[in-house]
Every structure is written in C-alpha cells, then in structure tokens.
Write an enzyme that holds these catalytic residues in place. Structure first.
Site, short mmCIF file in Angstrom:
data_model
loop_
_atom_site.label_atom_id
_atom_site.label_comp_id
_atom_site.label_asym_id
_atom_site.label_seq_id
_atom_site.Cartn_x
_atom_site.Cartn_y
_atom_site.Cartn_z
N HIS A 155 0.85 -1.29 -0.03
CA HIS A 155 -0.02 0.03 -0.12
C HIS A 155 0.72 1.29 0.14
CE1 HIS A 155 -4.05 -1.73 0.65
NE2 HIS A 155 -3.31 -2.69 1.01
N ASP A 348 3.68 9.49 -0.73
CA ASP A 348 2.27 8.34 -0.20
C ASP A 348 2.05 7.49 -1.24
OD1 ASP A 348 0.21 8.00 1.13
OD2 ASP A 348 -0.33 10.21 1.46
P1 ADQ Z 1 -2.92 5.77 5.02
O1 ADQ Z 1 -1.60 6.62 5.02
O2 ADQ Z 1 -3.59 5.57 6.09
O3 ADQ Z 1 -3.00 4.71 4.06
P2 ADQ Z 1 -4.98 7.51 3.17
O4 ADQ Z 1 -4.94 6.91 1.73
O5 ADQ Z 1 -4.65 8.90 2.97
O6 ADQ Z 1 -3.42 7.01 3.97
O7 ADQ Z 1 -6.12 7.08 4.02
C1 ADQ Z 1 -6.49 5.84 4.00
C2 ADQ Z 1 -8.09 5.99 4.61
O8 ADQ Z 1 -7.86 6.68 5.84
C3 ADQ Z 1 -8.93 6.89 3.85
O9 ADQ Z 1 -10.16 6.44 3.40
C4 ADQ Z 1 -9.16 8.14 4.46
O10 ADQ Z 1 -10.34 8.82 4.55
C5 ADQ Z 1 -9.07 7.76 6.00
N1 ADQ Z 1 -8.29 8.77 6.71
C6 ADQ Z 1 -7.19 9.35 6.61
N2 ADQ Z 1 -7.30 10.48 7.59
C7 ADQ Z 1 -8.23 10.43 8.34
C8 ADQ Z 1 -8.72 11.17 9.18
N3 ADQ Z 1 -8.15 12.24 9.77
N4 ADQ Z 1 -10.19 10.93 9.77
C9 ADQ Z 1 -10.71 9.87 9.17
N5 ADQ Z 1 -10.40 9.16 8.20
C10 ADQ Z 1 -9.07 9.26 7.85
C11 ADQ Z 1 -2.05 3.66 3.38
C12 ADQ Z 1 -1.16 4.45 2.33
C13 ADQ Z 1 -1.67 5.13 1.13
C14 ADQ Z 1 -2.76 4.66 0.60
C15 ADQ Z 1 -3.55 3.49 1.59
C16 ADQ Z 1 -4.79 2.62 0.84
O11 ADQ Z 1 -0.12 5.16 3.15
O12 ADQ Z 1 -0.63 5.85 0.35
O13 ADQ Z 1 -3.42 5.26 -0.34
O14 ADQ Z 1 -2.87 3.01 2.47
O15 ADQ Z 1 -3.77 2.09 -0.09
#
Ligand code: ADQ
Length: 453
Positions: A155, A348
C-alpha cells in the site's frame, strides 16, 4: 477437501465488528458477499496470547483474529515495521531506527501468524497479503508447507534502489518477498524500483510476477454520502469564507508542517484573503508510541499557534486545527462544502483522501484539488493542480489559483477526475488483483515483467 475457492485476506489488522475507512471499508463490502476469510491481529495485547484465536462472521466473510503479546507487538509493529520500513519506504532514512532485536521480533510475528493461519486454510484458498508489516509472510508460509497461491499488495511506495540499499537486512527481505507468486504495487515507479533493486542485489533469485494496481474508492457511494445533510456546516455564510480542507493521519509523510508554512505564506502575500478564507486541518494522532510522531505533533501545534496569532483576529480564524477523529459521514459533506482540497504529502503510496475529496464534489460547482506530485494519486488525477509540497511558494500559488479558478475550469478538471475514479474503482482493483493471482500459477513465468502492462 473443500473444492470451493475462497479468498483469504491477511493483513496486520482485522476489521472490527463495525469498521469504517481505509483498506477495510473498500474490501469488506465485496468480501461479505462471497465466501472469504480475513486473518490478522485483533488489536488486543495479551501477556499470554497462545490459544486465543477469535472468530466471527460478517455476511459470508469470516474474521479470524489473534492477539499479540505487548513485547512482540512492540518489536514487530513499532520497532521494525514503523521504525524502519515505514520511514525508509517513504524516503526518510533520517528517521529510521534499526535494532537487531526489533528485526527478530518482526520475523517472529510473521512466523507466528503463518503458523496460526495454517490450520484455517483449505486446499483451494487463494491468499492475498497486505502491506509492509508482512513482507516475509510468504516465505514463512512456504517453510510450513503451505502450497496455496500467495499474492501481496504494497500500500505504501517502494523506495528507489539508492535509498532501499540503506535498509538493514534488505537482501533477506527481498528474498522473502520473492516467495510470493504475485507482487502488486500502487504505481509503475514503485514496481520498477522493486524490480531494479532485485536485479541489482539479488540477480540469482527469480523475481515473481509483478503488477500495478492503483487502489481506488467507490465514487458513487461516496457521492451519495457527500450529498447527505451535513452534520457540521463549516462555511454557512454563502460564499463569504472559502474553505480549504485537509484530512490526514498525523504522520510525518503527510507534509503537515510544510503545508502550514505554505498557508502562512499565502496569507502573508495576499492580505486581500484575510477574512475570506479558512483552512480546516483534521489530523488525529497515530502511532503515538513512535517518538517521531510526538515531535511532529509538538511542531505542528506551534505552527498552528503562529498562524492564528499572526493573522487571526477577533472575527476571523484563518485556521481550524482538529485532532479529533471524524467518520466518513461527517467528512464527506465537509469535502463538498470546501472550495479547495489540500492534499500535500511528501510521499504517499496512493492517498485516498484525494480521491474521496474528488468523489464528494458537486459536479455543477466542484471544488479544486491541490495535490502533491509525490502521492501515487498524482499519476491518475490529471485534473488536480499538482505541486511540489517542499516549495511553499508553489503550494501558496496553487491555493491562490484554486480559490479564484473559473467555474468552467473547475467543472472541466472535475469531470476528468471523476471519469478516472469510475474507471479504476475499488471493486475493479480487487477483481484485477485476484484475476491475476488466480492466473499466475498457470503461467509459471518468473521474470519480474509486468503482468498487466
Ligand atoms: P494511509 O497512510 O492511512 O494509508 P490514506 O490513503 O490517506 O492514507 O487514507 C486511508 C483511509 O483513511 C482513507 O479512507 C481516509 O479517508 C482515511 N483517513 C485518513 N485520515 C483520516 C482522518 N483524519 N479521519 C478519518 N479518516 C481518515 C495507506 C497508504 C496510502 C494508501 C492507503 C490505501 O499510506 O498511500 O492510499 O494505504 O492503499
């Protein structure tokens, strides 16, 4: 022997009984409709975790969860996964903190999880393993005689070879990753970085099949959620204050201090915006046991105070900084109210917030996405204003442009991005990976060439 095929998901965490967000929400809906198993850590820490497998069902999905001891979890999760792999894979070698003991703990938890999974498997299962916590999981499975197809999806980004070579034990990790039958990455750059590193460091080891599977969202479901009556109305004074929204986990990869600096610069250079613009940053703390995260929180609070003190007055707050977690039902209507979505990670894998922001917009009057060119999503979302998050002037200019962009241009940009969201949604992501994983054994090609070019 059970003849029916079943998908087995293995991830660091199992979904909770009621779960929202991230990997879980995307996959869960699909898995509940077909026979499937999700195996991982329950989230529970126990001094004696032996013989405590818990199982429950959600539709046709069975969730099997194991606890871990606090000590094992600390070495595996805080120590090696988040103290070495997470920073290094995001090109932050300065934050990498390696100990032999953590690495051993990481291998032991992978071994333990493989041992716990083995008795739950059927002959016709196909196993899909997720993320950097489980790089060596397939090697452990093969060592235990598990023969089923094993696919892996990363991911987060895969680092370029010059950075990856600095990771202690990288050769052992590469060898172990090559035990998978299929390795999936978010972007072509990530895939190529992995293949290049293998060719350079382990030329004698056959590279398994690799592919690019950019993770998506369910745009129609998100749009419906965004259209619901807002739980919070942030900018009710129609048009007077234009909202900029940022939502992240509080993590040093997400570029929050850099973003605050760019916003401060925007306010300095454009006094005409005072009273007319507001940045809402939602950033719940995560991984609070890892020292770099505590430092980041401290720095960010100071920067927020500086912006508020310098630019705010009794009638106008330029910045709202919230640590409290909000669920999607609150966030999606908020995205729709904002004129600008500001998503500026330093690095990211994909960044689903960027896609969720686009999905939430009203196509007749959409907001503008300002997106870091170092997020995987930048490879797909060509209607965004792409920026270098390290350059505060460039980010400030993009914000200013977004705030004044014509309706016609906003609509055109949004249309392009909406089409991308629909063409590569979360269900397609799951299906493409599983189709390729099912096909891979019969092909028996071990070249590292892309499966789906
Ligand atoms: P994350 O680093 O957690 O995930 P991201 O893709 O931005 O990053 O978010 C994943 C999920 O968490 C999204 O559905 C988002 O809405 C939710 N989320 C993030 N911040 C939040 C907050 N403050 N409150 C509520 N919900 C929140 C990892 C990788 C990413 C990749 C994902 C999925 O780091 O690059 O996109 O996995 O593969």
């Amino acid at each position: 022997m059970d003849r029916l095929e079943r998908v087995v998901i293995v991830a660091n965490r199992t979904p909770a009984v009621k779960s929202a967000g991230g990997l879980a929400s995307g996959l869960l809906d699909a898995l509940k409709k077909e026979r499937s198993l999700w195996f991982g850590w329950s989230g529970e820490l126990r001094e004696d975790p032996s013989n405590t497998l818990q199982q429950f069902s959600q539709g046709k999905l069975t969730v099997a969860a194991i606890p871990l001891s606090p000590e094992a979890h600390n070495r595996y999760y805080n120590g090696f996964a988040n103290g070495v792999l997470w920073p290094a894979f995001h090109h932050r070698l300065d934050l990498m903190c390696f100990t032999e003991d953590d690495y051993t703990g990481y291998l032991e938890v992978n071994q333990h999880m493989a041992e716990q999974l083995r008795p739950l498997l059927n002959d016709n299962d196909i196993i899909w393993v997720h993320d950097y916590h489980l790089l060596p999981f397939a090697a452990m499975c093969r060592g235990l005689g598990i023969q089923q197809r094993l696919g892996f999806f990363l991911h987060i980004p895969f680092p370029v070879p010059s950075v990856a070579q600095a990771i202690p034990r990288i050769d052992e990790l590469l060898d172990a990753m090559c035990s998978y039958d299929l390795l999936g990455f978010q972007t072509e750059d990530d895939r190529q970085a992995f293949v290049a590193l293998c060719r350079e460091r382990r030329p004698e080891i056959p590279i398994p099949q690799t592919g690019v599977y950019p993770i998506g969202v369910d745009p129609h479901a998100l749009r419906r959620e965004a259209e619901a009556k807002p739980v919070v109305e942030l900018w009710p004074d129609a048009g007077k204050i234009q909202g900029i929204i940022s939502v992240d986990r509080l993590d040093y990869t997400k570029g929050l201090p850099e973003r605050f600096k760019a916003y401060g610069l925007l306010l300095e250079e454009h006094p005409e915006l005072h009273g007319n613009v507001q940045l809402v940053q939602i950033a719940p703390p995560s991984r609070t046991d890892v020292p770099a995260y505590a430092e980041l929180r401290h720095d960010l609070t100071a920067l927020a105070g500086e912006i508020l003190g310098k630019h705010g007055d009794l009638e106008w707050q330029p910045l709202v900084y919230v640590e409290r977690q909000h669920d999607r039902a609150v966030l999606m209507p908020l995205y729709r109210q904002a004129r600008v979505g500001l998503v500026t990670p330093l690095k990211d894998g994909m960044n689903l917030v960027a896609k969720e922001f686009v999905a939430a917009q009203d196509p007749d009057d959409p907001g503008v996405l300002v997106l870091s060119r170092f997020a995987g999503a930048a490879c797909q979302l060509d209607g965004a204003l792409l920026v270098n998050p390290h350059d505060p002037g460039e980010v400030a200019d993009a914000m200013r442009y977004a705030l004044t962009m014509s309706l016609e241009e906003r609509r055109a940009r949004h249309r392009r991005m909406w089409a991308v969201l629909c063409a590569s949604d979360i269900d397609g992501w799951r299906r493409r990976f599983l189709v390729d994983l099912k096909a891979v054994r019969t092909q028996k090609v071990k070249t590292g060439e892309p499966l789906s070019a």
